[in-house]
Scaffold this active site. Structure first.
Site, mmCIF file in Angstrom:
data_model
loop_
_atom_site.group_PDB
_atom_site.id
_atom_site.type_symbol
_atom_site.label_atom_id
_atom_site.label_comp_id
_atom_site.label_asym_id
_atom_site.label_seq_id
_atom_site.Cartn_x
_atom_site.Cartn_y
_atom_site.Cartn_z
ATOM 1 N N GLU A 1 42.224 4.095 17.941
ATOM 2 C CA GLU A 1 41.542 3.394 19.036
ATOM 3 C C GLU A 1 41.832 4.152 20.323
ATOM 4 O O GLU A 1 42.869 3.967 20.939
ATOM 5 C CB GLU A 1 42.065 1.952 19.106
ATOM 6 C CG GLU A 1 41.278 1.055 20.025
ATOM 7 C CD GLU A 1 41.954 -0.302 20.236
ATOM 8 O OE1 GLU A 1 43.091 -0.473 19.770
ATOM 9 O OE2 GLU A 1 41.349 -1.173 20.878
ATOM 10 N N ASP B 1 44.844 -7.250 15.598
ATOM 11 C CA ASP B 1 45.224 -6.412 16.735
ATOM 12 C C ASP B 1 46.693 -6.667 17.094
ATOM 13 O O ASP B 1 47.091 -6.658 18.259
ATOM 14 C CB ASP B 1 44.330 -6.685 17.954
ATOM 15 C CG ASP B 1 44.320 -5.539 18.950
ATOM 16 O OD1 ASP B 1 43.899 -5.756 20.094
ATOM 17 O OD2 ASP B 1 44.753 -4.428 18.580
#
Lengths: 409, 310
Positions: free
Chosen positions: A143, A294
């Site tokens: 990411e 997450d």
């Protein structure tokens, strides 16, 4: 009853007194397992004249495919973005501990980091099957750093990067090792992103849009070039606007290839998104919703300070902010709590909630013929849950790898 | 000495039922009761036969919507521990030709989903014709051979089509026929269309079926008939003559046949016939009361009154 197998000598397990998730419904059926795969009992009966060797009473549990977490940054004090010498042991700790959350496969996620971190960490990550040692590793999720400055969220600005000069070569120079990379999150409004998306897709790497200020057209263009995922919908992107819905508009866009389904991650921990927003997204595009945690290093630990790559994060209850700010950064949610929260917030069916954490991530990664369902011949990665979706036991390849102390079958 | 007339009559009836050839018409109020009576009968027959590793109970079985209730009850008896299928061998009546075995509507799938997967029968003791065999007639001949090798069928359970057929022995079938390939009559295709999304083109047109003669060879035959749409067929089967256009009528010449019906199925019968057989229910119910259970020991069972001798 003794079995009579012409195909294999391996023992056959029959899980009874349960409801299994199959064909999008909870059915009162038994689950049959042999050699780590889901077995077709009718074929066993008629073709092999075989029967079960071991019967297991599941005490009226729900049996669901194991959860797949495609965005998890660490947990239990481990931060995947740290340039450690022994990355594997950290990953192993997390992979073992998330078994109790019902996760049987995951993508260790690295946030925006300097190239040196990628060069050191990525070669140490290997794709591997799960087992008693821990959940299976499907590959890394990178990411950043090719994300927007305006929507960096908790990512360190200093290490953001672009690929406008060398396109894919720039990306390769940053990451260097792509063998075990499964997903890359980038901002599609960046120059030359189309080429990069195309090349990543060509290499079988899933491209996700996130941490971006792209408008809907830019997002659609990215999808046409191969992007299939949206990283934590609503967070770190432009808010929905009725004349330019931005990335959120992909959920209902008609400008993307007809056969293509866009998936979108949602952190349903009750903090990252208001339940009303969760419901809007779910209702607009129920088949694309992928639950992710997450989670960060502080997950599973007491409140306090933890790292997330180059940042320091403060954990207070379920809230995780960059120390000294109100910027959300990751979560301390567990996958099973996300599933339960999703069920409650949307009022959806149990089947839908379970599929958002199993079938949909498998479809996103193109592995639904192997994982994410209880279809015959799929890997026997599954969970025994009670009616409120608390995990009672976790199985990988037909072997019990975790169970509650009080639950034995 | 005081004679209890009623019990004397009952004893006499047992004798009659036991020794003489009979056609029994059992009339129950509704589908659920008819299914239960049939299941109880099968249960008692198996238990009293006292099957073992050297002595299997051979059971002929049907498919379709009529026997579903009966199968459910039998499964219930197994789950309660009252009945076991460990020493039971089954022979199904028929199977479609050309339908993949794992197709939802194949008779293999039907038997697996509605019966076999819920009970303790061994796969090698089940026999269903293979509609995808390379040589269909050879498959049929082999099936006859398997029945013979198993010592013949003890009890053949069947249904009746709206056109009076048994298995797929359509109107015009030979009454001495054996297991063979049959082309299905339009009536049958129409009746089966509901299992294929109502699409006639999806219904198989051929099937392998046991013959009328094959079923007649069984030591006992039980036909389940429920619903008003079967009433005319039942009338033709038992109140008219033996006729190859209504193949179930062949069982008028079988030494031991039981027809289990609900009220609706008797709608085309003479009031006289229905009244006569309803009057016999007191006697016929002795076949299912007492209801035996495999939980009882052999000694307990031998002590209780049995309407049959082994």
């Amino acid at each position: 009853m003794p079995s009579n197998k012409s195909v294999s000598d391996a023992p056959i397990f029959q899980f009874t007194n349960c409801r299994i998730l199959r064909s999008h419904q909870l059915q009162r059926e038994d689950l049959w397992v042999r050699e780590g795969k889901i077995l077709n009992p009718e074929k066993l009966f008629f073709d092999e004249k075989g029967s079960a060797d071991i019967h297991l009473d599941c005490k009226d549990s729900i049996i669901a495919p194991g959860f797949i977490d495609v965005q998890i940054n660490g947990g239990f004090g481990v931060d995947f973005s740290l340039a450690a010498d022994d990355v594997q042991s950290g990953i192993s700790v997390v992979s073992q501990k998330i078994l109790s959350h019902g996760v049987t496969s995951f993508c260790p996620t690295l946030v925006t980091s300097p190239p040196s971190v990628y060069h050191k960490v990525l070669p140490q990550i290997s794709i591997r099957n799960g087992g008693p040692h821990g959940a299976g590793i499907l590959g890394a999720h990178l990411e950043g750093p090719f994300i927007s400055k305006e929507k960096k969220g908790a990512h360190p600005e200093h290490y953001l990067s672009t690929f406008e000069s060398g396109a894919f070569q720039d990306l390769l120079a940053t990451y260097r090792h792509l063998d075990c990379v499964r997903i890359v999150t980038l901002a599609p409004e960046m120059k030359r992103s189309s080429e990069v998306i195309q090349e990543l897709t060509r290499r079988g790497i899933c491209v996700s849009l996130g941490h971006s200020v792209a408008n809907l057209s830019q997002a659609e263009e990215a999808v046409r070039h191969g992007a299939t995922f949206i990283t934590h919908l609503f967070n770190a992107m432009l808010p929905f606007h009725h004349r330019d819905p931005g990335i959120v508009g992909l959920l209902t866009s008609d400008q993307i290839p007809a056969r293509r389904r866009v998936f979108y991650g949602m952190i349903s921990d009750g903090i990252h998104t208001n339940p009303a927003a969760l419901r809007i997204a779910h209702r607009a595009h129920p088949k694309g919703l992928v639950l992710v945690t997450d989670a960060i290093a502080g997950m599973g630990l007491a409140p306090g300070k933890h790292t997330l790559g180059q940042q320091v994060i403060e954990v207070d209850g379920l809230n995780t902010y960059i120390a000294g700010t109100k910027t959300l950064s990751g979560s301390v949610a567990t996958m099973d709590s996300c599933v339960r929260h999703f069920l409650e917030a949307t009022g959806c069916t149990v089947e839908t909630a379970l599929e958002a954490a199993s079938l949909h991530p498998a479809q996103l990664l193109g592995i639904e013929h192997q994982k994410g369902t209880l279809n015959y011949d799929n890997d026997a990665d599954f969970l025994l849950l009670d009616n409120s979706l608390q995990v009672r036991a976790t199985y990988i390849a037909g072997e019990r790898v975790w169970s509650q102390d009080t639950f034995t079958i | 000495m005081y004679f209890n007339v009623e019990s004397e009559l009952l004893c006499l009836s047992f004798f009659i039922l036991n020794v003489q050839e009979t056609m029994k018409l059992i009339i129950l109020e509704n589908y659920a009761q008819a299914s239960e009576w049939a299941a109880k009968y099968i249960r008692n027959r198996i238990i009293q036969f006292n099957p073992g590793p050297d002595k299997y109970f051979t059971l002929g079985l049907p498919t379709g919507s009529t026997p579903l209730g009966c199968y459910k009850k039998l499964i219930e008896y197994y789950k309660n521990g009252d009945l076991s299928f460990k020493y039971v061998k089954t022979f199904n009546m028929d199977e479609y030709v050309g339908l993949p075995r794992d197709h939802l509507e194949s008779y293999h799938s039907f038997m697996w989903n509605n019966f076999f997967k819920h009970i303790d029968i061994s796969p090698e003791n089940t026999h269903i014709l293979d509609g995808n065999a390379a040589d269909l007639q050879a498959e049929c001949d082999a099936f006859e051979g398997k029945i013979k090798a198993a010592g013949g069928i003890e009890l053949f359970v069947g249904g009746i089509g709206p056109d009076g057929h048994i298995a797929f022995n359509e109107p015009g079938s030979s009454l001495v026929s054996r297991t063979r390939v049959k082309t299905l009559a339009m009536d049958t295709i129409l009746a089966n269309a509901r299992f294929f999304d109502g699409d006639l083109s999806k219904v198989p047109t051929m099937a392998l079926t046991v013959g009328v003669g094959t079923v007649m060879d069984a030591r006992e035959v039980m036909i389940l008939i429920t619903g008003a749409h079967k009433a005319f067929a039942l009338y033709k089967a038992i109140e008219e003559g033996v006729n190859h256009m209504w193949t179930v009528s062949a069982f008028q010449q079988h030494p031991s046949t039981v027809f289990v019906c609900d009220e609706d199925a008797t709608l085309e019968l003479k009031v006289k016939t229905v009244k006569y057989f309803k009057g016999l229910m007191l006697v016929h119910n002795k076949l299912v009361e007492p209801l035996y259970s495999m939980k009882e020991t052999g000694a307990e069972r031998r002590q209780s009154k049995k309407p049959y001798s082994d």
